[in-house]
Design a protein around this motif. Structure first.
Motif, short mmCIF file in Angstrom:
data_model
loop_
_atom_site.label_atom_id
_atom_site.label_comp_id
_atom_site.label_asym_id
_atom_site.label_seq_id
_atom_site.Cartn_x
_atom_site.Cartn_y
_atom_site.Cartn_z
N ALA A 172 0.83 -1.21 0.00
CA ALA A 172 0.00 0.00 0.00
C ALA A 172 0.87 1.25 0.00
O ALA A 172 0.53 2.25 -0.64
CB ALA A 172 -0.93 0.00 1.22
N ARG A 173 2.00 1.22 0.69
CA ARG A 173 2.92 2.36 0.73
C ARG A 173 3.45 2.68 -0.66
O ARG A 173 3.63 3.85 -1.00
CB ARG A 173 4.09 1.99 1.66
N GLY A 191 -6.18 1.68 1.35
CA GLY A 191 -5.60 0.37 1.60
C GLY A 191 -4.53 0.42 2.68
O GLY A 191 -4.44 -0.46 3.53
N TYR A 192 -3.74 1.49 2.68
CA TYR A 192 -2.70 1.66 3.69
C TYR A 192 -3.32 1.82 5.07
O TYR A 192 -2.93 1.17 6.03
CB TYR A 192 -1.83 2.88 3.35
N HIS A 193 -4.32 2.70 5.16
CA HIS A 193 -4.96 2.96 6.46
C HIS A 193 -5.69 1.71 6.98
O HIS A 193 -5.65 1.43 8.18
CB HIS A 193 -5.90 4.16 6.37
N ALA A 194 -6.31 0.96 6.08
CA ALA A 194 -6.99 -0.27 6.49
C ALA A 194 -5.98 -1.29 7.00
O ALA A 194 -6.21 -1.95 8.03
CB ALA A 194 -7.79 -0.86 5.33
N GLU A 207 -5.72 -2.84 10.75
CA GLU A 207 -5.68 -4.30 10.96
C GLU A 207 -4.45 -4.68 11.79
O GLU A 207 -4.52 -5.51 12.70
CB GLU A 207 -5.65 -5.01 9.61
N GLN A 208 -3.31 -4.03 11.50
CA GLN A 208 -2.09 -4.30 12.25
C GLN A 208 -2.27 -3.92 13.73
O GLN A 208 -1.86 -4.65 14.62
CB GLN A 208 -0.93 -3.51 11.66
N GLY A 209 -2.92 -2.81 13.98
CA GLY A 209 -3.15 -2.38 15.36
C GLY A 209 -4.02 -3.37 16.12
O GLY A 209 -3.73 -3.71 17.28
#
Length: 165
Positions: free
Chosen positions: A41-42, A52-55, A59-61
């Motif tokens: 995404a980056r 996509g990056y923010h999602a 999800e990682q958090g």
């Protein structure tokens, strides 16, 4: 099955193994997968408008929160046996209750930690109002617990059997 007492959570060997496997997956392969999603995404460019990056970061958090929860739970876990079939309600048992003594208005649930929740049966924590109300009661005994509106509700324990998974 689990029973929480202070900072100790009692788990059956099966529950411990299941949670440990989840932790190992989330700490290993799942971390690698989410890192790849974030990197891909980056590379798409402007991060301020990159959904996509923010999602992927969200999800990682959530994944890292679950890793911390599982790590703490397993660090404080004591592995033991499933409860005995004594007719006394205890964590790790499937309990059937009748509301206000009405044998037609019943609820069957697993009395266990939310960490061991199953899609097969509704799970109530031993620390929940209903869970703490019925915990330690014998079949045929009445129990009271506080409703969210502050009123008291009464139930009768109809059945208590060890959970078979």
């Amino acid at each position: 099955m689990t029973q929480t007492s202070d900072n100790v959570t009692w788990l059956t060997q099966e529950a411990y193994n299941q949670l440990k496997a989840e932790l190992e997956y989330l700490s290993g392969p799942a971390r690698t997968e989410i890192a790849k999603k974030i990197e891909a995404a980056r590379e798409e460019g402007d991060l301020r408008e990159n959904g996509g990056y923010h999602a992927a970061k969200e999800e990682q958090g959530k994944q890292e929160l679950r890793v911390r929860q599982l790590t703490q739970l397993l660090e404080n876990a004591k592995v033991g046996e499933a409860p005995a079939d004594t007719g006394v309600v205890a964590p790790g048992m499937v309990v059937t209750i009748a509301f206000d003594g009405d044998p037609d208005d019943t609820l069957t649930f697993l009395l266990a930690s939310r960490e061991y929740a199953s899609s097969d049966i509704e799970t109530y924590s031993p620390q929940s109002p209903l869970g703490s109300g019925v915990n330690g009661k014998k079949i045929g005994e009445d129990a009271e617990y506080e409703l969210p509106n502050g009123k008291m509700a009464s139930v009768r324990v109809l059945e208590a059997k060890p959970y078979q998974g």
